[in-house]
Design a protein around this motif. Sequence first.
Motif, PDB file in Angstrom:
ATOM      1  N   GLU A  15     -40.801   2.722  23.029  1.00  0.00           N
ATOM      2  CA  GLU A  15     -40.369   1.327  23.095  1.00  0.00           C
ATOM      3  C   GLU A  15     -40.843   0.581  21.859  1.00  0.00           C
ATOM      4  OE1 GLU A  15     -38.603  -0.779  24.800  1.00  0.00           O
ATOM      5  OE2 GLU A  15     -37.960   0.571  26.418  1.00  0.00           O
ATOM      6  N   TYR A  16     -40.159  -0.515  21.555  1.00  0.00           N
ATOM      7  CA  TYR A  16     -40.695  -1.478  20.603  1.00  0.00           C
ATOM      8  C   TYR A  16     -40.843  -2.802  21.335  1.00  0.00           C
ATOM      9  CZ  TYR A  16     -36.241  -3.985  20.144  1.00  0.00           C
ATOM     10  OH  TYR A  16     -35.135  -4.739  20.387  1.00  0.00           O
ATOM     11  N   VAL A  17     -41.719  -3.651  20.839  1.00  0.00           N
ATOM     12  CA  VAL A  17     -41.899  -4.977  21.425  1.00  0.00           C
ATOM     13  C   VAL A  17     -41.896  -6.009  20.310  1.00  0.00           C
ATOM     14  CG1 VAL A  17     -43.213  -4.134  23.405  1.00  0.00           C
ATOM     15  CG2 VAL A  17     -44.432  -4.845  21.338  1.00  0.00           C
ATOM     16  N   THR A  18     -41.521  -7.218  20.649  1.00  0.00           N
ATOM     17  CA  THR A  18     -41.717  -8.353  19.758  1.00  0.00           C
ATOM     18  C   THR A  18     -42.957  -9.100  20.253  1.00  0.00           C
ATOM     19  OG1 THR A  18     -40.276  -9.753  21.094  1.00  0.00           O
ATOM     20  CG2 THR A  18     -39.256  -8.537  19.282  1.00  0.00           C
ATOM     21  N   GLY A  19     -43.473  -9.972  19.433  1.00  0.00           N
ATOM     22  CA  GLY A  19     -44.716 -10.649  19.779  1.00  0.00           C
ATOM     23  C   GLY A  19     -45.735 -10.431  18.680  1.00  0.00           C
ATOM     24  N   ASP A  20     -47.017 -10.410  19.040  1.00  0.00           N
ATOM     25  CA  ASP A  20     -48.067 -10.334  18.029  1.00  0.00           C
ATOM     26  C   ASP A  20     -48.579  -8.915  17.788  1.00  0.00           C
ATOM     27  OD1 ASP A  20     -49.533  -9.801  20.288  1.00  0.00           O
ATOM     28  OD2 ASP A  20     -50.912 -11.504  20.083  1.00  0.00           O
TER      29      ASP A  20
END
Length: 437
Positions: free
Chosen positions: A271-276
């Motif tokens: 998975e990839y995530v957005t955020g910090d």
Amino acid sequence: MNNSTRLLERAARLGRPVRVALLGAGQMGRGLVAQIHRAPGMEIVAVADLDVDRAEQALRAAGRDDVVRADSLDAAAAAIKDGRSTVLSEGLRLAELPVDIVMEVSGIPDVAAQVAMSCLLAGKDVALMTVEADVTVGLLLGQIAQAGNAVYAICRGDEPAECLKLVEYAEDLGLEVVVAGKGKNNPMRPTDTPADVTEEAAHKGMNPKMLCSFTDGTKTQIEMAALANATGYRIETSGMHGAAVDLPDLAKVLRPKSEGGILEGDKPVVEYVTGDVAPGVFVIARSDNEVVTEELHYLRLPGEGNHFQIYRPYHLASVEAVLTIGEAVLDRQSSFRSTTWSADVIATAKSDLAGETVLEGIGGNHVHGTAYDADDARSANLLPIGLAAGSRLVRDVPAGQALTYDDVELDESRPLVAMRRLQDALIGSGVLTAHPA
């Protein structure tokens, strides 16, 4: 014992350091040349680039003042054996020089795949920084390397390789990996074109097509598909979930729905995530033992319940790529390569595309990449984005639709197309195993 010590011992034993040749003297290439030059036990002896001036400048900027502009391969080989460095324009011939390993930093999947093939057929170790080649034909290249006792690798320093190290660490601790992935650096705008990012690219000193491949999401899809193929993990949903989640909540969100998270199944996924989280990589791992779980909480490993996050807040690109040289030359190990074919990255229309359009490839105006489960992509006859460039549409394709092989007339003169055809045939016949037991 660390690589540096062992490389210096090897140099003392052989009377010379590891000889490294490199293809591509752009921004990443210049950084890698400088890093190799200062690394103990190895030296950069040859740089190939169509712009020979740029290749020479990369060597001189690193501190080599002995650059020979060879007018033949024999002259280049003689310069290397004499302890000097050389530049040339013919990158596909680097494997013919007296070097121990060839590093590829072209950024062009067709070139990277051809360089890898030329090295492996010559029995020469090769390491690529162009992961786009691995996600197109990496299973084939890895098999050829094994058959010829050479090492084929994707370089350390980029997210897929560094995330794999976290996976291996978690597994060595006896934990069960649930998710492996990265934080996305750039916004996710799948319909971006190079014109949309020209100003930003100029500000960052980047090629607009390269930046576009980041902002349209293709690079992230490729990196996570490569990680899936290196681990055997799944792409749970086409394009992945891409959840907006910050570091403190990773272990809360990236877990099965049955345990309060967003994941449908209970098999490991990428998975990839957005955020910090960017520019870091992470693994969410589960403990199945109450004593171990209690100990991990006592030791303050971040987590929620019996799920824990193992996080690395950076990746150092060309600076860490030298680690691959040591792993290959000393241990005969690949830092990272496809060992399964779990995922494929499919060309998806950015806008309504008319028949007869000759497609641009990665980072161009026409398509962006979407990661799919490889079996699903194969069943639907979907077109890998690595093959899109130069293909001609034989019918209209609406915006947002995944392209199929039936939608295009491929440029069969491209070696990359031939390699992919061969890989697909070998998977289909069972000679290459897409899902090892």
